[in-house]
Design a protein around this motif. Structure first.
Motif, PDB file in Angstrom:
ATOM      1  N   LYS A  97      26.752   5.035  30.279  1.00 18.56           N
ATOM      2  CA  LYS A  97      28.033   4.387  30.003  1.00 18.56           C
ATOM      3  C   LYS A  97      28.402   3.466  31.162  1.00 18.56           C
ATOM      4  N   PRO A  98      29.098   2.361  30.873  1.00 20.57           N
ATOM      5  CA  PRO A  98      29.519   1.458  31.948  1.00 20.57           C
ATOM      6  C   PRO A  98      30.454   2.158  32.923  1.00 20.57           C
ATOM      7  N   ILE A  99      30.316   1.851  34.193  1.00 21.42           N
ATOM      8  CA  ILE A  99      31.196   2.416  35.202  1.00 21.42           C
ATOM      9  C   ILE A  99      31.703   1.303  36.116  1.00 21.42           C
ATOM     10  N   ILE A 100      33.013   1.293  36.325  1.00 26.86           N
ATOM     11  CA  ILE A 100      33.684   0.279  37.130  1.00 26.86           C
ATOM     12  C   ILE A 100      34.233   0.939  38.393  1.00 26.86           C
ATOM     13  N   ALA A 101      33.960   0.368  39.557  1.00 21.45           N
ATOM     14  CA  ALA A 101      34.581   0.825  40.794  1.00 21.45           C
ATOM     15  C   ALA A 101      35.867   0.038  41.019  1.00 21.45           C
ATOM     16  N   ARG A 102      36.968   0.753  41.193  1.00 22.97           N
ATOM     17  CA  ARG A 102      38.268   0.146  41.503  1.00 22.97           C
ATOM     18  C   ARG A 102      38.523   0.364  42.991  1.00 22.97           C
ATOM     19  N   LEU A 103      38.500  -0.723  43.770  1.00 19.61           N
ATOM     20  CA  LEU A 103      38.669  -0.610  45.217  1.00 19.61           C
ATOM     21  C   LEU A 103      40.070  -1.042  45.621  1.00 19.61           C
ATOM     22  N   ALA A 104      40.928  -0.050  45.850  1.00 20.47           N
ATOM     23  CA  ALA A 104      42.255  -0.331  46.389  1.00 20.47           C
ATOM     24  C   ALA A 104      42.264  -0.122  47.899  1.00 20.47           C
ATOM     25  N   GLY A 105      41.166   0.446  48.413  1.00 25.27           N
ATOM     26  CA  GLY A 105      41.030   0.688  49.839  1.00 25.27           C
ATOM     27  C   GLY A 105      39.625   0.363  50.298  1.00 25.27           C
ATOM     28  N   HIS A 106      39.406   0.499  51.596  1.00 21.18           N
ATOM     29  CA  HIS A 106      38.135   0.111  52.195  1.00 21.18           C
ATOM     30  C   HIS A 106      36.988   0.990  51.683  1.00 21.18           C
ATOM     31  N   ALA A 107      35.796   0.401  51.610  1.00 24.48           N
ATOM     32  CA  ALA A 107      34.582   1.115  51.210  1.00 24.48           C
ATOM     33  C   ALA A 107      33.558   0.931  52.321  1.00 24.48           C
ATOM     34  N   VAL A 108      33.255   2.009  53.028  1.00 24.34           N
ATOM     35  CA  VAL A 108      32.341   1.904  54.165  1.00 24.34           C
ATOM     36  C   VAL A 108      31.278   2.983  54.077  1.00 24.34           C
ATOM     37  N   ALA A 109      30.143   2.703  54.694  1.00 21.95           N
ATOM     38  CA  ALA A 109      29.018   3.635  54.757  1.00 21.95           C
ATOM     39  C   ALA A 109      28.671   4.122  53.351  1.00 21.95           C
ATOM     40  N   GLY A 110      28.587   5.442  53.163  1.00 22.44           N
ATOM     41  CA  GLY A 110      28.257   5.973  51.854  1.00 22.44           C
ATOM     42  C   GLY A 110      29.252   5.595  50.786  1.00 22.44           C
ATOM     43  N   GLY A 111      30.487   5.305  51.198  1.00 19.26           N
ATOM     44  CA  GLY A 111      31.493   4.849  50.245  1.00 19.26           C
ATOM     45  C   GLY A 111      31.150   3.493  49.667  1.00 19.26           C
ATOM     46  N   LEU A 112      30.555   2.635  50.501  1.00 22.77           N
ATOM     47  CA  LEU A 112      30.110   1.341  49.996  1.00 22.77           C
ATOM     48  C   LEU A 112      28.926   1.534  49.060  1.00 22.77           C
ATOM     49  N   GLY A 113      28.045   2.472  49.388  1.00 20.74           N
ATOM     50  CA  GLY A 113      26.940   2.769  48.498  1.00 20.74           C
ATOM     51  C   GLY A 113      27.426   3.296  47.163  1.00 20.74           C
ATOM     52  N   LEU A 114      28.477   4.110  47.199  1.00 19.39           N
ATOM     53  CA  LEU A 114      29.050   4.659  45.974  1.00 19.39           C
ATOM     54  C   LEU A 114      29.614   3.544  45.100  1.00 19.39           C
ATOM     55  N   GLY A 204      25.358   0.301  21.572  1.00 20.77           N
ATOM     56  CA  GLY A 204      24.783  -0.920  22.129  1.00 20.77           C
ATOM     57  C   GLY A 204      24.871  -0.937  23.644  1.00 20.77           C
ATOM     58  N   LEU A 205      26.013  -0.488  24.177  1.00 21.36           N
ATOM     59  CA  LEU A 205      26.181  -0.439  25.627  1.00 21.36           C
ATOM     60  C   LEU A 205      25.189   0.532  26.262  1.00 21.36           C
ATOM     61  N   ARG A 206      25.037   1.701  25.656  1.00 19.31           N
ATOM     62  CA  ARG A 206      24.142   2.702  26.231  1.00 19.31           C
ATOM     63  C   ARG A 206      22.692   2.236  26.191  1.00 19.31           C
ATOM     64  N   ARG A 207      22.263   1.741  25.019  1.00 15.83           N
ATOM     65  CA  ARG A 207      20.868   1.309  24.906  1.00 15.83           C
ATOM     66  C   ARG A 207      20.588   0.127  25.823  1.00 15.83           C
ATOM     67  N   GLY A 208      21.531  -0.794  25.918  1.00 18.15           N
ATOM     68  CA  GLY A 208      21.347  -1.949  26.782  1.00 18.15           C
ATOM     69  C   GLY A 208      21.342  -1.583  28.249  1.00 18.15           C
ATOM     70  N   SER A 229      10.952  -4.137  21.616  1.00 16.74           N
ATOM     71  CA  SER A 229      10.963  -2.910  20.807  1.00 16.74           C
ATOM     72  C   SER A 229      12.352  -2.289  20.780  1.00 16.74           C
ATOM     73  N   GLU A 230      13.058  -2.358  21.903  1.00 16.98           N
ATOM     74  CA  GLU A 230      14.429  -1.831  21.957  1.00 16.98           C
ATOM     75  C   GLU A 230      15.358  -2.653  21.068  1.00 16.98           C
TER      76      GLU A 230
END
Length: 258
Positions: A97-114, A204-208, A229-230
């Protein structure tokens, strides 16, 4: 779901919130476990069409690993594939499923990776991003696998070598951020984008999305053969037939995920 991770569903959108604002939403063992549970819950809930991942408060989306509260899991285990950090970062491609990151604060180190592990990243215009591991004699080893899929090598090395913070706008320029919006518009834009995606065929979203990750690293000929084929299989689904019929009849489609 209570504790370090909050979970709520409304209108087909699952909102997962990292809930340790006093610790800048840093990842400890409990949070990783609860976050994995939340992602799995959203993955298997047919009523969820889009996932939004965010952090509590405006100070930080996630500050990476809690060096006081995160055990040495993943550093001393016999097989790192059993570690919680490994299971967390490899869970994203398999979400379906699509996933959106909402950044209202800083993203650093592993947080940026997340954040970079999410499909889309919407950030407030005053948010900063960084991989500061080099400043304490470390290196963003694990999240490098995520960031390198989004950022060209010259930009990536600058992040890794300097540990310096960059703005959300700079993150957009190098491929880490999808959109940058004024802080006052952040929630409205995330809701708008999630709503648009939620209106599409979940099948469609999942298969794509699955195909997007499946072709990585394959030779071109294998990619094209697999994708064709897909496409043939997807074209035979009820959702595809409904979508084409709705288009011809000039009406909104009624997707059922079949």
């Amino acid at each position: 779901m209570d504790g370090t991770t909050l979970y709520a569903v409304d209108g087909g959108i699952a909102r997962i919130t990292l809930n340790r604002p006093g610790a800048r939403n840093a990842l400890n063992d409990q949070m990783i476990g609860e976050l994995l549970d939340a992602l799995d819950r959203a993955k298997h809930d047919d009523g969820v069409r889009v996932i939004v991942l965010t952090g509590a408060g405006d100070r930080a989306f996630c500050a990476g690993a809690d060096l006081d509260g995160l055990g040495r899991d993943g550093m001393g285990v016999n097989d790192v594939r059993d570690s919680a950090p490994f299971r967390l970062f490899t869970a994203f491609p398999a979400l379906g499923k699509p996933i959106i990151a909402r950044l209202a604060g800083h993203a650093v180190a592993g947080g940026l990776g997340l954040a970079a592990a999410c499909d889309l990243v919407i950030a407030a215009d005053d948010v900063k991003l960084a991989t500061p591991e080099v400043n304490v004699g470390l290196w963003p080893m694990m999240i490098m696998a995520i960031i390198n899929r989004n950022v060209a090598p010259k930009h990536a090395f600058k992040l890794y070598y300097t540990g310096s913070r960059i703005t959300a706008a700079e993150g957009r320029e190098i491929g880490l951020v999808t959109e940058v919006v004024p802080r006052a518009d952040l929630d409205a834009r995330v809701d708008e984008l999630a709503g648009v995606i939620a209106s599409k065929s979940p099948l469609g979203l999942r298969r794509g999305r699955d195909a997007f990750f499946a072709i990585e690293g394959r030779p071109l000929e294998d990619q094209v053969a697999y994708l064709l084929s897909e496409l043939v299989e997807l074209a035979g689904t009820e959702d595809a037939k409904e979508g084409i019929t709705a288009f011809l009849e000039n009406r909104p489609p009624d997707f059922r995920g079949r």
